[in-house]
Write an enzyme that holds these catalytic residues in place. Structure first.
Site, PDB file in Angstrom:
ATOM      1  N   LYS A  83       0.845  -1.203   0.000  1.00 19.22           N
ATOM      2  CA  LYS A  83       0.000   0.000   0.000  1.00 19.22           C
ATOM      3  C   LYS A  83       0.875   1.245   0.000  1.00 19.22           C
ATOM      4  O   LYS A  83       0.648   2.192  -0.764  1.00 19.22           O
ATOM      5  CB  LYS A  83      -0.931  -0.003   1.227  1.00 19.22           C
ATOM      6  CG  LYS A  83      -2.065  -1.009   1.092  1.00 19.22           C
ATOM      7  CD  LYS A  83      -2.826  -1.226   2.384  1.00 19.22           C
ATOM      8  CE  LYS A  83      -3.816  -2.390   2.199  1.00 19.22           C
ATOM      9  NZ  LYS A  83      -4.480  -2.817   3.412  1.00 19.22           N
ATOM     10  N   GLN A 142      -4.557  -1.464   9.498  1.00 20.22           N
ATOM     11  CA  GLN A 142      -4.442  -2.805   8.905  1.00 20.22           C
ATOM     12  C   GLN A 142      -5.083  -3.840   9.830  1.00 20.22           C
ATOM     13  O   GLN A 142      -4.764  -3.921  11.014  1.00 20.22           O
ATOM     14  CB  GLN A 142      -2.949  -3.129   8.672  1.00 20.22           C
ATOM     15  CG  GLN A 142      -2.718  -4.435   7.934  1.00 20.22           C
ATOM     16  CD  GLN A 142      -3.288  -4.439   6.519  1.00 20.22           C
ATOM     17  OE1 GLN A 142      -3.152  -3.472   5.780  1.00 20.22           O
ATOM     18  NE2 GLN A 142      -3.931  -5.535   6.135  1.00 20.22           N
ATOM     19  N   ASP A 184     -11.077   3.167   3.487  1.00 17.79           N
ATOM     20  CA  ASP A 184     -11.452   1.754   3.342  1.00 17.79           C
ATOM     21  C   ASP A 184     -12.970   1.600   3.189  1.00 17.79           C
ATOM     22  O   ASP A 184     -13.446   0.556   2.747  1.00 17.79           O
ATOM     23  CB  ASP A 184     -11.018   0.969   4.600  1.00 17.79           C
ATOM     24  CG  ASP A 184      -9.773   0.131   4.360  1.00 17.79           C
ATOM     25  OD1 ASP A 184      -9.473  -0.154   3.189  1.00 17.79           O
ATOM     26  OD2 ASP A 184      -9.119  -0.237   5.350  1.00 17.79           O
TER      27      ASP A 184
END
Ligand code: NAP
Length: 302
Positions: free
Chosen positions: A54, A98, A121
């Protein structure tokens, strides 16, 4: 018949190129670039490898990127305070924690603490609600479903009036993609059926699908005879079925399989995504798109 391959690896490059150009243009006109922070708790090799990818991608497209690594025993209170710090940091447009988190930390509390306007997200209940309302209300569509929809659009598959069958009803794939496909708008306007473990006669539903989206996590669940000739098949499943030695690096790597019996299905489908190299590469790509969108919305530019 051999189906057209819808390759996420190729579509990813197109989209990252578009994002890079847009970022450069915003930098020139507004003097700022998107800022993305990834918070990593502990040292799980899988999480480290996802976060590294990422961060590398964010760097590639010209974002400011921060990897904030915290010890596995960080308290929930300290983690929530860290998120608040980034919520209040003007240079940060996207905050990503995460997952999975260590057991002593309440995942729901953590995700709900992220400012919905920085929740790239798309997991915050406010953004889930916005997705359900649809249209201009949608701020950050969750990345994997957004990647699936983008692939369908870029592959030129007609969705308006199409029968879409989604296998799986998880919060991160099945439910959101089903919702996105029946909304009004491009790459949508479909008639959607969602099937799961309690569905009777799974095959009969799949056979009706013009677009079959499979996110079950069961290798080779979908048999070739379940596929309507000419259908578009999107295989979201990523299942580790063994290990092999990489020809490139000489190192041990996982053998991955999708939820669809690919070799047989490609002889019947009109188009199909491979595993690996299909939906997989799209998730991080759409994370970049959401982070750029966050900055654009702050700057009030289209
Ligand atoms: P999940 O949370 O385990 O949900 C799986 C869903 O599939 C559940 O709704 C389950 O039904 C349904 N299901 C399982 N077995 C089934 C069967 N035999 N028949 C009908 N339905 C069945 O999984 P997920 O997080 O959505 O992920 C699904 C797959 O996609 C996994 O392989 C995952 O690794 C992959 N994935 C890939 C990406 C990516 O490529 N970027 C991202 C996310 C996930 P019930 O609800 O009835 O249990």
């Amino acid at each position: 018949m051999s189906a057209k391959l819808i390759k996420g690896t190729v579509i990813r490059e197109e989209i990252l190129e578009e994002i890079t150009k847009e970022v450069a243009k915003i930098k020139e006109t507004h003097g700022v670039v998107p800022g993305l922070v990834t918070i990593l708790i502990g040292e799980s090799p899988a999480s480290i490898s996802y976060v590294t990818l990422k961060i590398k991608t964010a760097h590639r497209v010209g974002f400011t990127e921060i990897q904030d690594s915290q010890p596995v025993d960080i308290s929930e209170e300290d983690l929530l305070a860290l998120i608040e710090k980034y919520n209040n940091d003007d240079s940060i447009n996207g905050i990503l924690v995460q997952l999975p988190l260590p057991k002593h930390i309440d995942e729901k509390k953590v995700l709900n603490t992220i400012d919905p306007d920085k929740d790239v997200d798309g997991f915050h209940p406010v953004n889930v609600g916005r997705l359900m309302i649809g249209g201009d209300e949608v701020k950050f569509p969750p990345c994997t479903p957004a990647g699936i929809q983008e692939m369908i659009i870029r592959a030129g598959v007609e969705t308006s009036g199409a029968e879409v069958v989604v296998v799986g009803r998880s919060n991160i794939v099945g439910k959101p993609i089903a919702n996105m496909m029946f909304q009004k708008g491009p790459g949508a306007n479909a008639t959607v059926t969602v099937v799961h473990t309690r569905t009777k006669n799974l095959a009969s539903h799949c056979k009706r699908a013009d677009i079959l989206i499979v996110a079950a996590g069961v290798p080779d669940l979908v048999k070739p005879e379940w596929i309507k000739p000419g259908a578009c098949v999107i295989d979201v499943g990523v299942n580790r079925v063994g290990e092999k030695i990489s020809e490139k690096t000489g190192k041990k790597i996982a053998v991955l399989k999708g939820d669809v019996d690919f070799d047989a299905a490609k002889e019947i489908a009109g188009s199909i995504t491979p595993v690996p190299g299909g939906v997989g590469p799209m998730t991080i790509t759409m994370l970049m798109k959401n982070t750029l969108k966050s900055l654009k919305s702050k700057l009030k530019i289209a």
